[in-house]
Scaffold this active site. Sequence first.
Site, mmCIF file in Angstrom:
data_model
loop_
_atom_site.group_PDB
_atom_site.id
_atom_site.type_symbol
_atom_site.label_atom_id
_atom_site.label_comp_id
_atom_site.label_asym_id
_atom_site.label_seq_id
_atom_site.Cartn_x
_atom_site.Cartn_y
_atom_site.Cartn_z
ATOM 1 N N THR A 230 1.359 76.768 1.219
ATOM 2 C CA THR A 230 0.782 78.036 1.416
ATOM 3 C C THR A 230 0.999 78.096 3.033
ATOM 4 O OG1 THR A 230 0.146 78.862 -0.679
ATOM 5 C CG2 THR A 230 -0.878 79.675 1.236
ATOM 6 N N LYS B 248 3.317 86.180 0.389
ATOM 7 C CA LYS B 248 2.366 84.913 -0.060
ATOM 8 C C LYS B 248 1.335 85.150 0.590
ATOM 9 C CE LYS B 248 0.466 81.472 -2.018
ATOM 10 N NZ LYS B 248 0.184 81.106 -3.678
ATOM 11 N N LYS C 139 -8.782 78.508 3.566
ATOM 12 C CA LYS C 139 -7.793 78.376 4.511
ATOM 13 C C LYS C 139 -6.894 79.543 4.699
ATOM 14 C CE LYS C 139 -4.717 76.034 2.959
ATOM 15 N NZ LYS C 139 -3.239 77.023 2.359
#
Length: 288
Positions: free
Chosen positions: A91, A167, A236
């Site tokens: 990711t 995503k 994050k």
Amino acid sequence: MDVGFIGLGRMGRVMAARLVAAGHRVRVWNRSPEAARAIEGAEPVASPAEAFAGDAAITMLADDAALRAVTIEGGLLDSGQRPGVHVGMSTISVALARELAAVHGRAGVPYVSAPVFGRPDAAEKGALNIIAAGDDASIARVQPLFDAMGSKTWRFGAEPEKANAVKLAGNFMLVSAIEAMGEAAAFAEGHGIAGADVLEMLTSTLFASPVYKNYGAMIMEGRYEPPGFTMRLGLKDVRLALAAGEAVNVPMPFASVLRDNLLDAIAHGDGDKDFAGLATVAARRSGR
């Protein structure tokens, strides 16, 4: 297939093991060699370059910095032996995915972005949803690997960075669901109703979907350790979504709220707990 796998964190080690179980030859590398040695049937190698070869190489690293350090700064694309396809399953930011696609294009190495939806328990069952974008022929070439790791591959076009945008959109919605459940439970508690009872009812009726049911159960039980995905990693991803939104002039005001609440949780020492624990922020602020 002859596969290299780089990055054996909570997800990577299970995904690599799935490939071994499916009969693929899997060479593995990790910064901590013990993780590579722990995968039965895999072949530990001494450097990322030794894993970046064969029919395909998969990277499953924690963040932009780790992936950049290993691939671009590590000179993998300058080495003599290179893979038939590089599959990036981390990711990462949309910007880095776009940069990686360009760098790979210049080096003549096909690049496919394929981040996943699912926690380690889903990965262990081969039940991940894989979000793939890249050249059709390259995706078809690595489809047997996706079939070993996931239940379905969702394709989003030829530009690899589109998979990373999908995503981040999904992770933003997931964190939003956790925040909503945390606030709803605190609200119920404020009115003398057990928050767990309310969540049980709602996740069995109006919100009977996997995200609400699974994370709702964790919130009801206060089960935040061991983590499947930490709040630090959740922060994050929210930051990556905010940056990607700003890049295309899309305001994401609630993502800013989520960022601040995750910072609140981390400031209170909960950064390494499962990010379902974000629900505790609303409870703490309401004195519960």
